[in-house]
Write a protein that holds these residues in place. Structure first.
Motif, PDB file in Angstrom:
ATOM      1  N   ASP A  93    -120.411  -0.038 -35.564  1.00 18.73           N
ATOM      2  CA  ASP A  93    -121.044   1.179 -35.059  1.00 18.73           C
ATOM      3  C   ASP A  93    -122.135   0.846 -34.039  1.00 18.73           C
ATOM      4  O   ASP A  93    -122.305   1.554 -33.044  1.00 18.73           O
ATOM      5  CB  ASP A  93    -121.652   1.983 -36.204  1.00 18.73           C
ATOM      6  CG  ASP A  93    -120.606   2.670 -37.060  1.00 18.73           C
ATOM      7  OD1 ASP A  93    -119.450   2.772 -36.627  1.00 18.73           O
ATOM      8  OD2 ASP A  93    -120.966   3.118 -38.175  1.00 18.73           O
ATOM      9  N   VAL A  94    -122.900  -0.206 -34.300  1.00 13.15           N
ATOM     10  CA  VAL A  94    -123.947  -0.611 -33.354  1.00 13.15           C
ATOM     11  C   VAL A  94    -123.316  -0.923 -31.999  1.00 13.15           C
ATOM     12  O   VAL A  94    -123.792  -0.482 -30.948  1.00 13.15           O
ATOM     13  CB  VAL A  94    -124.726  -1.835 -33.872  1.00 13.15           C
ATOM     14  CG1 VAL A  94    -125.747  -2.299 -32.838  1.00 13.15           C
ATOM     15  CG2 VAL A  94    -125.440  -1.505 -35.176  1.00 13.15           C
ATOM     16  N   LEU A  95    -122.214  -1.669 -32.016  1.00  6.59           N
ATOM     17  CA  LEU A  95    -121.527  -2.015 -30.772  1.00  6.59           C
ATOM     18  C   LEU A  95    -120.975  -0.778 -30.077  1.00  6.59           C
ATOM     19  O   LEU A  95    -120.976  -0.677 -28.852  1.00  6.59           O
ATOM     20  CB  LEU A  95    -120.397  -3.003 -31.071  1.00  6.59           C
ATOM     21  CG  LEU A  95    -120.836  -4.412 -31.481  1.00  6.59           C
ATOM     22  CD1 LEU A  95    -119.661  -5.195 -32.045  1.00  6.59           C
ATOM     23  CD2 LEU A  95    -121.448  -5.151 -30.299  1.00  6.59           C
ATOM     24  N   ALA A  96    -120.499   0.192 -30.873  1.00  9.11           N
ATOM     25  CA  ALA A  96    -119.932   1.411 -30.292  1.00  9.11           C
ATOM     26  C   ALA A  96    -121.008   2.281 -29.661  1.00  9.11           C
ATOM     27  O   ALA A  96    -120.854   2.777 -28.546  1.00  9.11           O
ATOM     28  CB  ALA A  96    -119.179   2.193 -31.369  1.00  9.11           C
ATOM     29  N   VAL A  97    -122.123   2.469 -30.367  1.00 11.30           N
ATOM     30  CA  VAL A  97    -123.172   3.382 -29.906  1.00 11.30           C
ATOM     31  C   VAL A  97    -123.965   2.782 -28.751  1.00 11.30           C
ATOM     32  O   VAL A  97    -124.389   3.496 -27.838  1.00 11.30           O
ATOM     33  CB  VAL A  97    -124.122   3.732 -31.072  1.00 11.30           C
ATOM     34  CG1 VAL A  97    -125.314   4.543 -30.583  1.00 11.30           C
ATOM     35  CG2 VAL A  97    -123.368   4.504 -32.139  1.00 11.30           C
ATOM     36  N   MET A  98    -124.169   1.469 -28.764  1.00 10.89           N
ATOM     37  CA  MET A  98    -125.038   0.823 -27.774  1.00 10.89           C
ATOM     38  C   MET A  98    -124.245  -0.053 -26.810  1.00 10.89           C
ATOM     39  O   MET A  98    -124.722  -1.086 -26.355  1.00 10.89           O
ATOM     40  CB  MET A  98    -126.107  -0.002 -28.492  1.00 10.89           C
ATOM     41  CG  MET A  98    -126.968   0.811 -29.435  1.00 10.89           C
ATOM     42  SD  MET A  98    -128.185  -0.192 -30.322  1.00 10.89           S
ATOM     43  CE  MET A  98    -129.236  -0.738 -28.976  1.00 10.89           C
ATOM     44  N   ALA A  99    -123.023   0.384 -26.495  1.00 10.23           N
ATOM     45  CA  ALA A  99    -122.191  -0.376 -25.568  1.00 10.23           C
ATOM     46  C   ALA A  99    -122.827  -0.412 -24.184  1.00 10.23           C
ATOM     47  O   ALA A  99    -123.514   0.528 -23.780  1.00 10.23           O
ATOM     48  CB  ALA A  99    -120.795   0.240 -25.495  1.00 10.23           C
ATOM     49  N   ARG A 125    -131.730  -6.632 -23.014  1.00  6.77           N
ATOM     50  CA  ARG A 125    -132.548  -5.641 -22.314  1.00  6.77           C
ATOM     51  C   ARG A 125    -131.812  -5.059 -21.103  1.00  6.77           C
ATOM     52  O   ARG A 125    -131.225  -5.780 -20.304  1.00  6.77           O
ATOM     53  CB  ARG A 125    -133.849  -6.312 -21.846  1.00  6.77           C
ATOM     54  CG  ARG A 125    -134.874  -5.368 -21.232  1.00  6.77           C
ATOM     55  CD  ARG A 125    -135.698  -4.706 -22.289  1.00  6.77           C
ATOM     56  NE  ARG A 125    -136.774  -3.882 -21.729  1.00  6.77           N
ATOM     57  CZ  ARG A 125    -137.690  -3.281 -22.478  1.00  6.77           C
ATOM     58  NH1 ARG A 125    -137.686  -3.422 -23.786  1.00  6.77           N
ATOM     59  NH2 ARG A 125    -138.627  -2.549 -21.915  1.00  6.77           N
ATOM     60  N   ARG A 126    -131.859  -3.742 -20.973  1.00  4.27           N
ATOM     61  CA  ARG A 126    -131.251  -3.034 -19.858  1.00  4.27           C
ATOM     62  C   ARG A 126    -132.204  -2.967 -18.661  1.00  4.27           C
ATOM     63  O   ARG A 126    -133.423  -3.075 -18.825  1.00  4.27           O
ATOM     64  CB  ARG A 126    -130.929  -1.585 -20.263  1.00  4.27           C
ATOM     65  CG  ARG A 126    -129.876  -1.449 -21.325  1.00  4.27           C
ATOM     66  CD  ARG A 126    -129.833  -0.020 -21.864  1.00  4.27           C
ATOM     67  NE  ARG A 126    -129.621   0.953 -20.796  1.00  4.27           N
ATOM     68  CZ  ARG A 126    -128.425   1.354 -20.367  1.00  4.27           C
ATOM     69  NH1 ARG A 126    -127.334   0.868 -20.924  1.00  4.27           N
ATOM     70  NH2 ARG A 126    -128.320   2.258 -19.410  1.00  4.27           N
ATOM     71  N   GLY A 127    -131.638  -2.733 -17.477  1.00  2.03           N
ATOM     72  CA  GLY A 127    -132.479  -2.539 -16.311  1.00  2.03           C
ATOM     73  C   GLY A 127    -133.067  -1.147 -16.239  1.00  2.03           C
ATOM     74  O   GLY A 127    -134.159  -0.936 -15.715  1.00  2.03           O
ATOM     75  N   TRP A 164    -133.494   1.023 -24.555  1.00  2.00           N
ATOM     76  CA  TRP A 164    -133.708  -0.098 -23.643  1.00  2.00           C
ATOM     77  C   TRP A 164    -132.743  -1.271 -23.824  1.00  2.00           C
ATOM     78  O   TRP A 164    -132.868  -2.272 -23.105  1.00  2.00           O
ATOM     79  CB  TRP A 164    -135.132  -0.613 -23.779  1.00  2.00           C
ATOM     80  CG  TRP A 164    -136.135   0.233 -23.061  1.00  2.00           C
ATOM     81  CD1 TRP A 164    -137.060   1.076 -23.598  1.00  2.00           C
ATOM     82  CD2 TRP A 164    -136.307   0.325 -21.638  1.00  2.00           C
ATOM     83  NE1 TRP A 164    -137.798   1.693 -22.615  1.00  2.00           N
ATOM     84  CE2 TRP A 164    -137.359   1.248 -21.391  1.00  2.00           C
ATOM     85  CE3 TRP A 164    -135.685  -0.277 -20.543  1.00  2.00           C
ATOM     86  CZ2 TRP A 164    -137.786   1.568 -20.108  1.00  2.00           C
ATOM     87  CZ3 TRP A 164    -136.110   0.044 -19.269  1.00  2.00           C
ATOM     88  CH2 TRP A 164    -137.152   0.955 -19.059  1.00  2.00           C
ATOM     89  N   TYR A 165    -131.803  -1.195 -24.758  1.00  2.00           N
ATOM     90  CA  TYR A 165    -130.968  -2.373 -25.028  1.00  2.00           C
ATOM     91  C   TYR A 165    -129.485  -2.014 -25.132  1.00  2.00           C
ATOM     92  O   TYR A 165    -129.120  -0.925 -25.562  1.00  2.00           O
ATOM     93  CB  TYR A 165    -131.416  -3.050 -26.328  1.00  2.00           C
ATOM     94  CG  TYR A 165    -132.763  -3.718 -26.223  1.00  2.00           C
ATOM     95  CD1 TYR A 165    -132.877  -5.054 -25.842  1.00  2.00           C
ATOM     96  CD2 TYR A 165    -133.928  -3.009 -26.489  1.00  2.00           C
ATOM     97  CE1 TYR A 165    -134.118  -5.663 -25.731  1.00  2.00           C
ATOM     98  CE2 TYR A 165    -135.174  -3.607 -26.370  1.00  2.00           C
ATOM     99  CZ  TYR A 165    -135.264  -4.937 -25.999  1.00  2.00           C
ATOM    100  OH  TYR A 165    -136.491  -5.537 -25.879  1.00  2.00           O
ATOM    101  N   ASP A 166    -128.640  -2.979 -24.716  1.00  2.65           N
ATOM    102  CA  ASP A 166    -127.196  -2.922 -24.923  1.00  2.65           C
ATOM    103  C   ASP A 166    -126.835  -3.873 -26.053  1.00  2.65           C
ATOM    104  O   ASP A 166    -127.438  -4.951 -26.183  1.00  2.65           O
ATOM    105  CB  ASP A 166    -126.444  -3.337 -23.655  1.00  2.65           C
ATOM    106  CG  ASP A 166    -126.656  -2.357 -22.515  1.00  2.65           C
ATOM    107  OD1 ASP A 166    -126.732  -1.145 -22.783  1.00  2.65           O
ATOM    108  OD2 ASP A 166    -126.749  -2.819 -21.350  1.00  2.65           O
TER     109      ASP A 166
END
Length: 298
Positions: free
Chosen positions: A257-263, A165-167, A151-153
């Motif tokens: 890694d967090v930024l890469a995986v949850m871009a 939060r994502r749409g 649910w999050y970027d």
């Protein structure tokens, strides 16, 4: 009744004595007992212990990001709750406000549930990449980490990592792929043909493990990950939470890694986990083999 209580106390004390003799190379029991149970009362030693732990600095929120958040609901991960008061945030507490205290699968699931379906779901998550006691912040709460991914970027403003939060969710369900058994010290190979792979390990204490745990804490259980680059990393894991699905093949090991995986858009490349194993002194107190379930997000 008093005699039975005295007898039970003697039995539990005997187990604790045995535990220390076996696992502490004969270090005197009373010294260990004193060290384990009184360090919290010795303030200077407690501060020294915390300073020696691999915990990053709790950083203030950049003013521009604080303005963007405004009065919208926000939560904190994993435990930097001082920001709630210093920044006067519209704070939505997680079910377990400090995630490292969610030692059970139940508490992890409840935390994830409130993040996904609570009365007020946070629009922002202020995330400080902090770890304590040689543990991984996401593997402490694997189901919560899965909901973060769903649910999050991830974004970063100056030195503050945060989630928005994502749409729409990134996935709808976990599709089962394989059921197998695992053994402590043996590698579990993840399916190479799939991406976004989850794993669940159902660990049950042996009778002897339950007996020792009733008297004293069990030794640590470790997880080791072998990465595509050849690197092998390890950390301590709370055994009970492994019953919950862990998004394992793209598990972040750093802020980058967090930024890469949850871009927000297409994720960038990341060193992929190829296999894992559980080991450590604590493994002798659990039944073997144990059930392993592997799935993938879709």
């Amino acid at each position: 009744l008093k005699r039975w209580l005295v007898a039970l106390g003697l039995v539990m004390t005997s187990v604790m004595v045995w535990f220390h003799v076996v696992h502490d190379n004969g270090t005197p029991f009373l010294k260990n007992l004193f060290d384990d149970h009184t360090v919290v009362f010795r303030f200077s030693e407690t501060v020294s212990l915390l300073r020696s732990s691999p915990v990053t600095e709790i950083r203030p929120i950049p003013p521009a990001l604080r303005h963007e958040i405004g009065n919208r609901p926000v939560t904190i991960f994993p435990w930097a709750l001082s920001k709630v008061f210093s920044e006067r945030l519209n704070y939505v507490p997680m079910f377990v406000p400090q995630s490292y205290q969610a030692y059970t699968a139940f508490l992890d699931r409840q935390t994830a549930f409130y993040l996904e379906q609570g009365d007020t779901v946070p629009e922002f998550v202020l995330l400080d990449w902090m770890r304590i006691d040689d543990r991984h912040p996401f593997v402490d709460v694997p189901y919560t980490w899965l909901i973060f991914y769903k649910w999050y970027d991830a974004k970063r403003y100056e030195n503050q990592l945060y989630l928005v939060r994502r749409g729409t969710p990134r996935f709808q369900e976990i599709q089962p792929i394989e059921k197998t058994i695992g053994r402590f010290g043996h590698w579990i190979v993840l399916p190479s043909e799939h991406r976004k792979v989850t794993i669940q390990c159902s660990l049950k204490k042996s009778f002897f493990g339950r007996l020792v745990n009733a008297a004293y804490r069990l030794p640590p259980l470790m997880m080791e990950l072998a990465l595509e680059s050849g690197l092998v990393v390890g950390f301590r894991v709370p055994p009970d939470v492994l019953k919950n699905p862990t998004l394992i093949d793209c598990l972040p090991l750093t802020e980058e890694d967090v930024l890469a995986v949850m871009a927000e858009k297409e994720p960038t490349s990341q060193d992929r986990v190829l296999r894992l194993r559980l080991h450590g002194e604590g493994s002798r107190y659990y039944q073997e083999p144990f059930n392993v379930s592997i799935g993938r997000l879709r």
